[in-house]
Enzyme design. Structure first.
Site, PDB file in Angstrom:
ATOM      1  N   HIS A  35       0.819  -1.204   0.000  1.00  0.00           N
ATOM      2  CA  HIS A  35       0.000   0.000   0.000  1.00  0.00           C
ATOM      3  C   HIS A  35       0.857   1.261   0.000  1.00  0.00           C
ATOM      4  O   HIS A  35       1.957   1.284   0.530  1.00  0.00           O
ATOM      5  CB  HIS A  35      -1.023   0.002   1.140  1.00  0.00           C
ATOM      6  N   ASP A  70      -0.175   4.276   1.147  1.00  0.00           N
ATOM      7  CA  ASP A  70      -0.458   5.228   2.223  1.00  0.00           C
ATOM      8  C   ASP A  70       0.298   4.887   3.492  1.00  0.00           C
ATOM      9  O   ASP A  70       0.799   3.760   3.670  1.00  0.00           O
ATOM     10  CB  ASP A  70      -1.961   5.245   2.528  1.00  0.00           C
ATOM     11  N   ASP A 124       6.343   0.376   7.009  1.00  0.00           N
ATOM     12  CA  ASP A 124       4.955   0.063   6.653  1.00  0.00           C
ATOM     13  C   ASP A 124       4.393   1.139   5.760  1.00  0.00           C
ATOM     14  O   ASP A 124       3.992   2.190   6.234  1.00  0.00           O
ATOM     15  CB  ASP A 124       4.139  -0.075   7.946  1.00  0.00           C
ATOM     16  N   GLU A 143      -4.906   1.506   3.108  1.00  0.00           N
ATOM     17  CA  GLU A 143      -4.862   0.293   3.938  1.00  0.00           C
ATOM     18  C   GLU A 143      -4.968   0.661   5.398  1.00  0.00           C
ATOM     19  O   GLU A 143      -5.610  -0.035   6.184  1.00  0.00           O
ATOM     20  CB  GLU A 143      -3.562  -0.480   3.657  1.00  0.00           C
ATOM     21  N   GLU A 144      -4.355   1.782   5.752  1.00  0.00           N
ATOM     22  CA  GLU A 144      -4.328   2.190   7.159  1.00  0.00           C
ATOM     23  C   GLU A 144      -5.680   2.739   7.629  1.00  0.00           C
ATOM     24  O   GLU A 144      -5.855   3.031   8.802  1.00  0.00           O
ATOM     25  CB  GLU A 144      -3.230   3.229   7.391  1.00  0.00           C
ATOM     26  N   ASP A 156       0.943 -10.344   0.188  1.00  0.00           N
ATOM     27  CA  ASP A 156       0.765  -8.971   0.678  1.00  0.00           C
ATOM     28  C   ASP A 156       1.661  -8.778   1.896  1.00  0.00           C
ATOM     29  O   ASP A 156       2.282  -9.720   2.381  1.00  0.00           O
ATOM     30  CB  ASP A 156      -0.710  -8.749   1.050  1.00  0.00           C
ATOM     31  N   HIS A 172       4.180   2.170  12.555  1.00  0.00           N
ATOM     32  CA  HIS A 172       3.251   3.119  13.189  1.00  0.00           C
ATOM     33  C   HIS A 172       3.862   3.785  14.419  1.00  0.00           C
ATOM     34  O   HIS A 172       3.141   4.228  15.309  1.00  0.00           O
ATOM     35  CB  HIS A 172       1.933   2.436  13.641  1.00  0.00           C
TER      36      HIS A 172
HETATM   37 ZN   LIG Z   1       0.741  -1.793   6.217  1.00  0.00          ZN
END
Ligand SMILES: [Zn+2]
Length: 512
Positions: free
Chosen positions: A97, A99, A132, A166-167, A195, A481
């Site tokens: 992803h 984002d 991520d 995705e987030e 994924d 994150h």
């Molecule tokens: Zn992710």
């Protein structure tokens, strides 16, 4: 294989490493944050930054964007199709992803290097998305660009799909991409989807890599208590807030069952026990027995839950969780609350279901509502109760559609798993890294994904969905994150080796 040798030589050279690291740094510098309250692309200007990322990717990976068929879905969702020469082979689908989770106001000052600097300090690549999930996205694009440069022509088509939210649940990105792919290629049209997800970790004597085969389900439950209200000078024994707290206490006093059943959570324990000879003999024997013996599983469950500081982690891996995250009620100090509410976050065990969560609510809360003469509307599942009552309790899913636990893909002995697991082992055992990480004997076993990924939209495209990033847990400075999100460059470069081998191995594999 000559091409593989050529690639391995290239990947060991400083000029390639520098180019690859700078590719990730450059992507991190574009803050493609996604937010929970975003409207569709085109209706919310916070998406505009994704256009900058596309311009960057097109310039950085020119062969990818001129040789592959590029489809932009819902404006910024990216699907890149690399046509294989053998139409009888189902495509390999690699996803990630674009984002990242936002950096909260004021938090940027807490970072060692600014969150959107993409700073490379010689060891780590710093910034939001470095782990991520821009590492996955950039590793995949770097691999395909390099294969194109070497004039590789796949027999099996390769599809790259990069979501945009995705987030924030994935609906605008993967949700739209899934619709496009189903319309274009049909159901069950992909050989395998890989994924983001699990990675690899060093233990005493071994390295264990864990593609996530199971993915927990999810439902957020609203508990709403409505009462007549009234003046606070002459109150009943319980107000709406009081009733709500009785209901919440009952839930917390009756947590969901935690079970170690045959499946990914047990396999993860067994895999480690089977190969890590430093673990106690009795533990290793118990783990082996647990495959077929329910009493051994019960014993193993108690051991796992009883490890100091590990109870919550293992309870989450083996059962449905509940977390009361939001509550509100009351408006004024001299007025009884007319509406009180709480929202409970549930991550549903891979062996359970949304229906089982609802049943649990009824089992636990119906006696409470009966005791206090409250009317219960539980997910619309109970017969309508029209008797006079002290108040009204409504239970309903909220925020998003309830998500069942993901279907479990095949593992040991299945062609798709074997290609993936073989690729992971080969990548680890031929590691090019100069530091001492992950040079132990590698093993590959399934595990449970606790959160949800974009793959929740891809279930109909294949039964072979694996969540695996080839990221070394020791390569992360601070996890995803987080403040100070950063990845070791050595680890990122290994991801490129993994993606390269995966494409080549899937191409050789025949029917999947
Ligand atoms: Zn992710």
């Amino acid at each position: 294989m000559d091409l593989l040798k050529t690639l391995e030589d290239l990947y060991s050279q400083q000029h390639f490493k520098s180019w690859a690291i700078e590719s990730l740094s450059g992507a991190v510098r574009i803050p493609t944050e996604s937010f929970d309250d975003m409207e569709k692309p085109g209706k919310d200007e916070r998406w505009d930054i994704f256009a900058d990322l596309h311009v960057y990717l097109e310039a950085r990976f020119p062969l990818v964007f001129t040789s592959l068929a590029v489809k932009k879905v819902n404006t910024y969702g990216l699907v890149l199709y690399w046509q294989g020469s053998d139409p009888s082979l189902k495509p390999l689908m690699l996803t990630g992803h674009q984002d990242v989770v936002p950096v909260p106001d004021g938090a940027a000052d807490l970072w060692k290097h600014p969150p959107y600097s993409g700073h490379y300090d010689g060891t780590y690549i710093w910034g939001r998305g470095s782990v991520d999930d821009k590492s996955t996205t950039i590793s995949t694009l770097t691999t395909v660009e390099t294969l194109l440069k070497h004039e590789f022509q796949p027999k099996r088509s390769v599809i790259l799909a990069f979501g945009i939210d995705e987030e924030s649940g994935g609906l605008q990105g993967a949700g739209a991409i899934a619709k496009y792919l189903l319309n274009t290629y049909g159901a069950d049209s992909m050989a395998i989807i890989v994924d983001e997800g699990g990675g690899y970790m060093d233990y005493n004597n071994i390295t264990l890599a864990a593609p996530m085969t199971a993915e927990k389900g999810r439902v957020d439950v609203l508990i709403e208590v409505t009462t007549l209200g009234g003046h606070s000078s002459m109150p009943p024994p319980h107000t709406g807030i009081g009733y709500l707290s009785k209901l919440i206490s009952a839930l917390e006093d009756n947590p969901f069952p935690v079970e170690l059943v045959p499946g990914a959570a047990l396999q993860a324990v067994q895999c480690l026990a089977a190969y890590d000879e430093a673990l106690p003999k009795a533990y290793r024997e118990l783990a082996a027995k647990a495959a077929t013996d329910a009493r051994a599983r019960e014993q193993m469950k108690q051991i796992l839950l009883g490890q100091p500081g590990m109870h919550d982690l293992f309870a989450a891996r083996m059962g449905t969780t509940q977390a009361v995250d939001i509550s509100q009620g009351g408006a004024k100090v001299n007025a009884l609350p007319e509406r009180s509410m709480a929202i409970v976050d549930h991550r549903i065990a891979d062996w359970s279901s949304v229906a089982a969560v609802y049943e649990h609510y009824i089992d636990v809360l119906a006696p409470v509502t009966a005791r206090f003469n409250l009317t219960l509307d539980a997910f619309g599942l109970l017969p309508n109760d029209t008797r006079p009552s002290a108040g009204y309790v409504r239970l309903a899913p909220t925020f998003h559609a309830p998500l069942e636990p993901a279907p479990i893909p095949p593992t040991f002995g299945a062609p798709a798993w074997d290609v993936l697991a073989g690729t992971i082992r080969a990548t680890l055992s031929s590691s090019q890294r100069a530091d001492s990480l992950s040079t132990k004997t590698p093993y590959v076993g399934p595990d449970v994904m606790m959160g949800n990924t974009d793959t929740q939209y891809y279930w109909n495209l294949t039964s072979n969905i694996y969540r695996y990033s080839h990221m070394g847990y020791l390569d992360l400075y601070n996890g995803a994150h987080t403040i100070n999100e950063a990845i070791k460059a050595e680890g990122f470069l290994e991801m490129i080796r993994f993606h390269s081998r995966l494409i080549l191995n899937a191409d050789e594999a025949g029917a999947l």
